[in-house]
Enzyme design. Structure first.
Site, PDB file in Angstrom:
ATOM      1  N   TYR B 126       0.820  -1.218   0.000  1.00  0.00           N
ATOM      2  CA  TYR B 126       0.000   0.000   0.000  1.00  0.00           C
ATOM      3  C   TYR B 126       0.852   1.267   0.000  1.00  0.00           C
ATOM      4  CZ  TYR B 126      -3.934  -3.023   1.035  1.00  0.00           C
ATOM      5  OH  TYR B 126      -4.892  -4.007   0.967  1.00  0.00           O
ATOM      6  N   LYS B 173       3.890 -14.642   5.623  1.00  0.00           N
ATOM      7  CA  LYS B 173       4.230 -15.602   4.563  1.00  0.00           C
ATOM      8  C   LYS B 173       5.753 -15.606   4.433  1.00  0.00           C
ATOM      9  CE  LYS B 173       2.827 -18.402   1.211  1.00  0.00           C
ATOM     10  NZ  LYS B 173       2.059 -19.645   1.481  1.00  0.00           N
ATOM     11  N   ASP B 206      -1.963 -18.417   4.730  1.00  0.00           N
ATOM     12  CA  ASP B 206      -2.950 -19.301   4.096  1.00  0.00           C
ATOM     13  C   ASP B 206      -3.497 -20.314   5.094  1.00  0.00           C
ATOM     14  OD1 ASP B 206      -0.220 -19.834   3.796  1.00  0.00           O
ATOM     15  OD2 ASP B 206      -0.548 -21.404   2.333  1.00  0.00           O
ATOM     16  N   ASP B 230      -5.866  -6.594   5.413  1.00  0.00           N
ATOM     17  CA  ASP B 230      -7.024  -6.115   4.655  1.00  0.00           C
ATOM     18  C   ASP B 230      -7.976  -7.280   4.385  1.00  0.00           C
ATOM     19  OD1 ASP B 230      -8.732  -4.605   3.145  1.00  0.00           O
ATOM     20  OD2 ASP B 230      -7.276  -4.071   1.605  1.00  0.00           O
TER      21      ASP B 230
END
Lengths: 116, 338
Positions: B126, B173, B206, B230
């Site tokens: 972002y 991640k 995930d 988000d």
């Protein structure tokens, strides 16, 4: 029958590309850099972590790190060789930089984001 | 009445103004003394000011240091920067706090969900650094910094400690993005050492999504980089009943803006049809942030009672009440209990 990859490659559209500036990523612990014009390139804005820190209002609480994106826009038509000259001049002025990204317009539209 | 608070009210556009009026009705009836200062934000500002976020609005928020914001819409694919993202960046509102807690009356398949998400709000992909690096390749820089990661983790652990929470998870991640998410995780682990009484753990994003859907009760507090935050905060909102009841706060060291996270539903504008609960629960968060726990608890209790009775609820929860009728029912319930 073409593969999906071959079909995808065939969809490429030819676009007119024009060099219009450079994003320079400057590393400094001395705060927001200040630049005079360098050849045909003029500093338009500086951002830190994506937030514009020059020109304009900067919250005194804003977290800044020692890595600034400095956007230089060309004030006249420029070529790749002008970028080489610019980088050389910037380095000679003592600026330490991690990367340079050429800014291109594609068919007259900016191929780069603005800063917040 | 206690201390007077001065709060910037940002009604936004679409259904925002009618929602904010309903919320103001409830908050003003709770016994708290708030002076509201209204400012413009969103699409309606474009014609008037040429920007989604006028300087006058920025200056008012800078003065008051606290704001309650209605929904706004970000135009897709135009040159206009999101007012929400600009607010976060201008005021360095680095902590997006998104609680997800089951509301008893909303029937859900789980017995317990009580998760607090702490989404890093200012960096990651972002940072608005995108380039077409050739005529067929676009790139977006994912910017993760040590201080940015450290402070959101510190904020989350401190919040957990102050609010009697048990465990803080880092969602990442780092197995694939070893530099960026690796740095985020390293900072989290460094901060965790300062809070030996709070358990800490980390989980791949995930896997976290799957675990949230299968067994959300296992999670307490989550700390996430911006993009994962988000997505997962909306996932968590969906678990507990959707964005219509999801509060949100954007907090920095010197300022806090409380807001619903749903859109402005322009097709319903002026119809007084939509549920104002998301802005109302954001307002309850704001009251707690202002130290007005009694007023916050009073509104919360009355809101749950009105929802439980289902006589004066909006269409999305099976009723026919208008936005202001639902708000008035909450006010009446507060007064009835007094």
């Amino acid at each position: 029958m073409p593969t999906f990859t071959e079909t995808a490659k065939a969809t490429k559209k030819k676009r007119d590309i024009k060099l219009v500036g450079i994003d320079m990523y400057i590393i400094t612990d001395k705060g927001i850099p200040k630049f005079d014009d360098i050849g045909p390139f003029k500093c338009e804005f500086i951002s830190n972590r994506g937030t514009k820190v020059w020109p304009g209002f900067v919250s005194p609480d804003l977290l800044q790190v020692n890595w600034y994106r400095c956007r230089f826009m060309a004030t006249k038509d420029v070529q790749d060789a002008d970028v080489n000259t610019f980088l050389d001049a910037l380095t000679k002025k003592g600026w330490w930089w991690s990367a340079a990204q050429k800014l291109w317009n594609y068919d007259g539209e900016a191929g780069f984001s603005k800063a917040y | 009445m206690g201390k007077q608070h001065v709060v910037t009210m940002l009604p936004g556009e679409g259904t925002g103004p009618e929602i904010c009026e309903a919320v103001r009705l409830v908050i003003d009836a709770s016994g708290v003394d708030i002076k509201w200062e209204y400012e413009d934000i969103g699409l309606d500002c474009l014609e008037k000011y040429g920007t989604l976020l006028p300087d006058k609005t920025i200056q008012n928020i800078a003065k008051n240091k606290v704001a309650l914001k209605g929904p706004t819409t970000t135009p897709i694919g135009t040159g206009h920067k999101s007012a929400n993202v600009t607010l976060r960046k201008v005021f360095d509102l680095y902590a997006n706090v998104r609680p997800a807690k089951l509301i008893p009356v909303l029937k859900r398949p789980w017995d317990k969900i009580d998760i607090i998400n702490f989404r890093e709000n200012t960096e990651d992909s972002y940072a608005a650094i995108e380039h077409m690096v050739s005529d067929e390749v676009a790139q977006c820089l994912k910017v993760i910094t040590w201080p940015g990661s450290y402070r959101i983790a510190d904020f989350a652990f401190k919040w957990a400690k102050d609010n009697g929470r048990k465990k803080v998870w880092c969602v990442h991640k780092a197995n694939i993005m070893k530099m960026t998410d690796g740095l985020f995780l390293d900072a989290f682990r460094e901060v965790a050492k300062k809070y030996p009484d709070i358990e800490s753990g980390d989980i791949i994003v995930d896997n976290c999504c799957m675990q949230l859907v299968r067994n959300p009760a296992q999670f307490d507090c989550l700390v996430l980089p911006n993009l994962y935050g988000d997505i997962l905060t909306d996932l968590c909102a969906g678990l507990v009943g959707g964005l219509g009841f999801a509060p949100g706060a954007n907090v920095g060291d010197g300022c806090a803006i409380f807001e619903a996270v749903h859109g402005s539903a322009p097709k319903y504008a002026g119809m007084k049809k939509v549920n104002p609960s998301a802005v109302l629960v954001s307002g309850i968060m704001m009251l707690r942030w202002l130290g007005e726990e009694a007023a916050a608890a009073r509104i919360e209790k009355a809101m749950f009672a009105v929802l439980d009775e289902r006589k004066h609820v909006t269409y999305d929860v099976g009723g026919t009440a208008k936005t202001d009728e639902y708000a008035q029912a909450i006010v009446d319930k507060m007064h009835a209990k007094a």
